[in-house]
Design a protein around this motif. Structure first.
Motif, mmCIF file in Angstrom:
data_model
loop_
_atom_site.group_PDB
_atom_site.id
_atom_site.type_symbol
_atom_site.label_atom_id
_atom_site.label_comp_id
_atom_site.label_asym_id
_atom_site.label_seq_id
_atom_site.Cartn_x
_atom_site.Cartn_y
_atom_site.Cartn_z
ATOM 1 N N PHE A 74 -11.091 14.616 -9.771
ATOM 2 C CA PHE A 74 -10.933 15.114 -11.141
ATOM 3 C C PHE A 74 -9.994 14.183 -11.907
ATOM 4 C CE2 PHE A 74 -9.177 18.127 -14.331
ATOM 5 C CZ PHE A 74 -10.359 18.625 -14.849
ATOM 6 N N TYR A 75 -8.902 13.810 -11.289
ATOM 7 C CA TYR A 75 -7.949 12.871 -11.906
ATOM 8 C C TYR A 75 -8.632 11.539 -12.195
ATOM 9 C CZ TYR A 75 -3.755 9.991 -12.477
ATOM 10 O OH TYR A 75 -2.800 9.133 -12.960
ATOM 11 N N GLN A 76 -9.396 11.053 -11.215
ATOM 12 C CA GLN A 76 -10.081 9.774 -11.383
ATOM 13 C C GLN A 76 -11.082 9.804 -12.535
ATOM 14 O OE1 GLN A 76 -9.655 6.708 -9.745
ATOM 15 N NE2 GLN A 76 -7.784 7.772 -9.149
ATOM 16 N N PHE A 77 -11.752 10.948 -12.718
ATOM 17 C CA PHE A 77 -12.708 11.085 -13.819
ATOM 18 C C PHE A 77 -12.014 10.816 -15.154
ATOM 19 C CE2 PHE A 77 -14.297 13.996 -17.153
ATOM 20 C CZ PHE A 77 -15.547 13.428 -17.359
ATOM 21 N N TRP A 78 -10.812 11.357 -15.330
ATOM 22 C CA TRP A 78 -10.098 11.192 -16.593
ATOM 23 C C TRP A 78 -9.446 9.822 -16.708
ATOM 24 C CZ3 TRP A 78 -11.187 14.724 -20.107
ATOM 25 C CH2 TRP A 78 -11.606 15.994 -19.672
ATOM 26 N N ILE A 79 -8.933 9.283 -15.623
ATOM 27 C CA ILE A 79 -8.253 7.989 -15.678
ATOM 28 C C ILE A 79 -9.246 6.871 -15.983
ATOM 29 C CG2 ILE A 79 -8.412 7.174 -13.272
ATOM 30 C CD1 ILE A 79 -5.136 7.257 -15.230
ATOM 31 N N ARG A 80 -10.520 7.115 -15.681
ATOM 32 C CA ARG A 80 -11.556 6.109 -15.930
ATOM 33 C C ARG A 80 -12.227 6.265 -17.293
ATOM 34 N NH1 ARG A 80 -14.078 6.742 -9.839
ATOM 35 N NH2 ARG A 80 -12.559 5.405 -8.786
ATOM 36 N N THR A 81 -11.658 7.082 -18.157
ATOM 37 C CA THR A 81 -12.209 7.273 -19.496
ATOM 38 C C THR A 81 -12.319 5.933 -20.229
ATOM 39 O OG1 THR A 81 -11.275 9.498 -19.684
ATOM 40 C CG2 THR A 81 -11.799 8.379 -21.739
ATOM 41 N N THR A 90 -5.330 17.299 -15.035
ATOM 42 C CA THR A 90 -5.241 17.694 -13.626
ATOM 43 C C THR A 90 -4.162 18.751 -13.436
ATOM 44 O OG1 THR A 90 -5.898 15.437 -13.054
ATOM 45 C CG2 THR A 90 -5.101 16.830 -11.259
ATOM 46 N N ASP A 91 -3.055 18.593 -14.145
ATOM 47 C CA ASP A 91 -1.977 19.573 -14.075
ATOM 48 C C ASP A 91 -2.439 20.921 -14.624
ATOM 49 O OD1 ASP A 91 0.747 20.146 -13.417
ATOM 50 O OD2 ASP A 91 1.200 20.195 -15.533
ATOM 51 N N LEU A 92 -3.191 20.893 -15.708
ATOM 52 C CA LEU A 92 -3.680 22.115 -16.330
ATOM 53 C C LEU A 92 -4.595 22.888 -15.392
ATOM 54 C CD1 LEU A 92 -3.925 23.786 -19.018
ATOM 55 C CD2 LEU A 92 -5.918 22.379 -19.539
ATOM 56 N N LEU A 93 -5.472 22.185 -14.711
ATOM 57 C CA LEU A 93 -6.474 22.860 -13.889
ATOM 58 C C LEU A 93 -6.024 23.091 -12.452
ATOM 59 C CD1 LEU A 93 -9.406 23.928 -14.256
ATOM 60 C CD2 LEU A 93 -10.151 21.841 -13.129
ATOM 61 N N HIS A 94 -5.314 22.125 -11.875
ATOM 62 C CA HIS A 94 -5.001 22.190 -10.443
ATOM 63 C C HIS A 94 -3.516 22.362 -10.131
ATOM 64 C CE1 HIS A 94 -9.123 21.273 -9.382
ATOM 65 N NE2 HIS A 94 -9.104 20.216 -10.169
ATOM 66 N N GLY A 95 -2.656 22.210 -11.129
ATOM 67 C CA GLY A 95 -1.236 22.402 -10.902
ATOM 68 C C GLY A 95 -0.497 21.107 -10.634
ATOM 69 N N PRO A 96 0.835 21.118 -10.801
ATOM 70 C CA PRO A 96 1.633 19.889 -10.683
ATOM 71 C C PRO A 96 1.635 19.253 -9.297
ATOM 72 C CG PRO A 96 3.044 21.836 -10.972
ATOM 73 C CD PRO A 96 1.638 22.270 -11.240
ATOM 74 N N THR A 97 1.576 20.065 -8.237
ATOM 75 C CA THR A 97 1.586 19.484 -6.883
ATOM 76 C C THR A 97 0.339 18.657 -6.651
ATOM 77 O OG1 THR A 97 2.893 21.338 -6.021
ATOM 78 C CG2 THR A 97 1.693 19.996 -4.424
ATOM 79 N N ALA A 98 -0.827 19.204 -7.034
ATOM 80 C CA ALA A 98 -2.091 18.479 -6.869
ATOM 81 C C ALA A 98 -2.108 17.229 -7.741
ATOM 82 C CB ALA A 98 -3.266 19.388 -7.230
ATOM 83 N N THR A 99 -1.497 17.320 -8.916
ATOM 84 C CA THR A 99 -1.443 16.156 -9.805
ATOM 85 C C THR A 99 -0.623 15.041 -9.180
ATOM 86 O OG1 THR A 99 -1.613 17.591 -11.748
ATOM 87 C CG2 THR A 99 -0.820 15.346 -12.115
ATOM 88 N N THR A 100 0.516 15.397 -8.603
ATOM 89 C CA THR A 100 1.369 14.396 -7.959
ATOM 90 C C THR A 100 0.626 13.699 -6.828
ATOM 91 O OG1 THR A 100 3.363 15.662 -8.498
ATOM 92 C CG2 THR A 100 3.536 14.041 -6.720
#
Length: 426
Positions: free
Chosen positions: A253-260, A305-315
């Protein structure tokens, strides 16, 4: 700014039935609004975020948000935006899908807020008890077929002689209109929002509410998002980007957004994040001045990623992403590293080769495909371009053993800045 002005600034207003009057109504006090989500799968996808986050924006602005899970409409199938008939789902599948979607809606909306808690409803609750004859008499009589076939979602399908449209999907508009009318009566709902492909269904609900209740209600559509290259938003190389971590991991999910795409990143900061105007404008300026720093991309990916999965998953997702840019592996979780394994070429390595004195690094590099031969591998090592587990290795006589394995299974090999291969023992 008020909620309508904010939506306009963010580019989130596609159409509105009576914008000046809706603005006045929103400024006069809290309004009840709803958006429907049909359970066509057991998870919503990234394309569902625009209307879902719009509900959240309204709630944060003090309004009363209702999310409707389409237990009834999901059994029929919405023809909007489709050029072929949807596959009908059985009740068991629908119920399973609704259960999954409910959990995602609960993560995005505040159902425990003491002032204006969001509500989650299922339209099967008020649709299922109504008999067919009652529905035809009380709802169907307020619609003319002439008006229905003029709606874009229906007309486009009728013009296609091969696929056409079934009576089942043709009736979808009436069911969604009934939702709006019911929610107005039961919850004083005055506004329906949805994607721009829902315009015909929304205006049908407004007409029904006017005819049956003599009430003036509103409709607001949000744009269907397209990437700058013309492709549909919400797809990745692996397919749809889901909101359920079991279908699309937090890392992916993070990669999807970082590759915008660079052309889209500022638009998407406005569309999807809750960052304020000043912060987004600052990121836009940084993006213009130093696009290679990717500050806007990182802010977008972290916020979503933080919004959907939380700060731990984002880190964890950021750590995994950094590894593929040469970051250290200290303290990385095995689950996070496993995401990397799925991102880069992976080859098998016999564990026996790593026993005793271990295997020569040039031999493993050649086997990995990073180097065409052992001789070239030795040259690359001497040149300082080879990394084992993201640590530079300059000794061509180096042997790799079991102690070099990450989690007892993997070797992460890199040549140059971006060429990775994972060797996994079997």
């Amino acid at each position: 700014m008020n909620i309508f002005d904010e939506l306009e600034w963010r580019g989130l207003v596609a159409d509105c039935t009576d914008a000046p009057e809706l603005k006045k109504r929103l400024e006069s006090g809290p309004i009840v609004l709803y958006c429907g989500f049909d359970p066509t799968a057991d998870s919503l996808h990234a394309g569902s975020l625009v209307p879902l986050l719009a509900l959240r924006r309204f709630q944060l602005a003090g309004h009363h948000a209702i999310a409707v899970a389409g237990g009834a409409t999901g059994m029929v199938g919405d023809p909007s935006g489709r050029d072929s008939e949807r596959k009908l789902l059985n009740k068991e599948t629908l119920n399973n899908n609704i259960a999954g979607i409910r959990e995602q809606l609960r993560r995005m909306l505040d159902f425990d807020c003491p002032i204006n808690p969001a509500r989650l409803l299922d339209n099967a609750e008020w649709t299922a008890p109504v008999s067919l004859l009652d529905f035809l008499r009380d709802i169907g009589k307020h619609f003319s077929v002439n008006q229905m076939i003029a709606k874009e979602s229906v007309r486009a399908r009728m013009e296609d002689r091969e696929s056409g449209i079934s009576y089942t999907e043709f009736s979808y508009m009436l069911l969604q209109a009934f939702d709006f009318f019911h929610l107005f009566q039961a919850h004083q709902c005055e506004l329906q929002i949805g994607g721009s492909d829902q315009w015909g269904n929304i205006t049908a609900g407004m007409e029904l509410t006017r005819k049956k209740a003599g009430a003036h209600v509103f409709g607001l559509t949000l744009p269907l998002i397209l990437n700058s290259d013309g492709t549909k938003f919400g797809k990745s190389a692996a397919g749809a980007v889901w909101l359920d971590a079991r279908k699309t991991s937090a890392y992916r999910f993070y990669q999807f957004w970082i590759r915008t795409d660079d052309r889209d990143v500022v638009r998407y900061l406005k569309f999807f994040t809750f960052l304020g105007r000043e912060e987004i404008e600052a990121l836009a300026a940084q993006h213009t001045e130093r696009p290679e720093a990717r500050a806007a991309h990182k802010a977008l990916a972290a916020a979503m990623t933080d919004l959907l999965h939380g700060p731990t998953a984002t880190t964890e997702a950021i750590r995994a992403s950094d590894i593929l840019f040469g970051g250290g592996l200290e303290g990385i979780a095995e689950s996070t590293f496993n995401e990397i394994v799925g991102e880069v070429p992976t080859r098998e390595l016999e564990k026996a080769k790593l026993e005793r004195a271990g295997a020569p690094l040039p031999e493993i590099l050649a086997a990995s495909g990073l180097c065409p031969s052992k001789g070239q591998a030795r040259k690359d090592i001497e040149g300082g371009g080879v990394y084992v587990n993201n640590i530079r290795e300059s000794n061509p006589q180096r042997h790799l053993g079991a102690a070099d394995l990450l989690f007892g299974k993997h070797l992460l090999l890199r040549k140059g800045k971006r060429n990775y291969t994972v060797m996994s023992v079997k």
